[in-house]
Motif scaffolding. Structure first.
Motif, PDB file in Angstrom:
ATOM      1  N   LEU A  11       0.854  -1.187   0.000  1.00 41.52           N
ATOM      2  CA  LEU A  11       0.000   0.000   0.000  1.00 41.52           C
ATOM      3  C   LEU A  11       0.888   1.235   0.000  1.00 41.52           C
ATOM      4  N   THR A  91      -3.403   0.778  -9.227  1.00 40.97           N
ATOM      5  CA  THR A  91      -3.825  -0.283  -8.315  1.00 40.97           C
ATOM      6  C   THR A  91      -4.206  -1.528  -9.098  1.00 40.97           C
ATOM      7  N   THR A 109      -1.475  -1.392  -4.186  1.00 42.79           N
ATOM      8  CA  THR A 109      -2.614  -0.533  -3.898  1.00 42.79           C
ATOM      9  C   THR A 109      -2.122   0.889  -3.688  1.00 42.79           C
ATOM     10  N   SER A 111      -3.362   4.461  -2.694  1.00 37.45           N
ATOM     11  CA  SER A 111      -4.493   5.136  -2.063  1.00 37.45           C
ATOM     12  C   SER A 111      -3.988   6.092  -1.005  1.00 37.45           C
TER      13      SER A 111
END
Length: 112
Positions: A11, A91, A109, A111
């Motif tokens: 992430l 992503t 990912t 974000s």
């Protein structure tokens, strides 16, 4: 037996960086044409990049726009994808591919 094992996903916030790795075995890695592909949620598989000529040549999808760099270490039988300035649209699960073989993939990912 061809084996491909991806790692390095995670992430990250928009604008961040990740370096993916793919450990390869079971074929002549030095001369192999290798690809990175990705699959976003609910979408088909999308080609990202290719490396050939023993690692001397690379090509990228238009959406990369200079943000990704693909490389390989023939001594370590390892493929890399350095990804900078990541965007939410990046992503996806990223796979390394040799001919019709892919690994299990690594999740990226983006974000914030």
């Amino acid at each position: 037996e061809v084996q491909l094992v991806e790692s390095g996903g995670g992430l990250v916030q928009p604008g961040g960086s990740l370096r993916l790795s793919c450990a390869a075995s079971g074929f002549r890695f030095r001369s192999a044409i290798m690809n990175w592909v990705r699959q976003a949620p609910g979408k088909g598989v999308e080609w990202v990049s290719v490396i050939y000529n023993g690692g001397a040549s690379t090509k990228y999808a238009d959406f990369v726009r200079g943000r990704f760099t693909m490389s390989k270490d023939n001594a370590k039988n390892t493929l890399y994808l350095q990804m900078n300035n990541l965007e939410p649209e990046d992503t996806a699960i990223y796979y390394c591919q040799y001919e019709d073989f892919r690994g299990q993939g690594t999740q990226v990912t983006v974000s914030g």
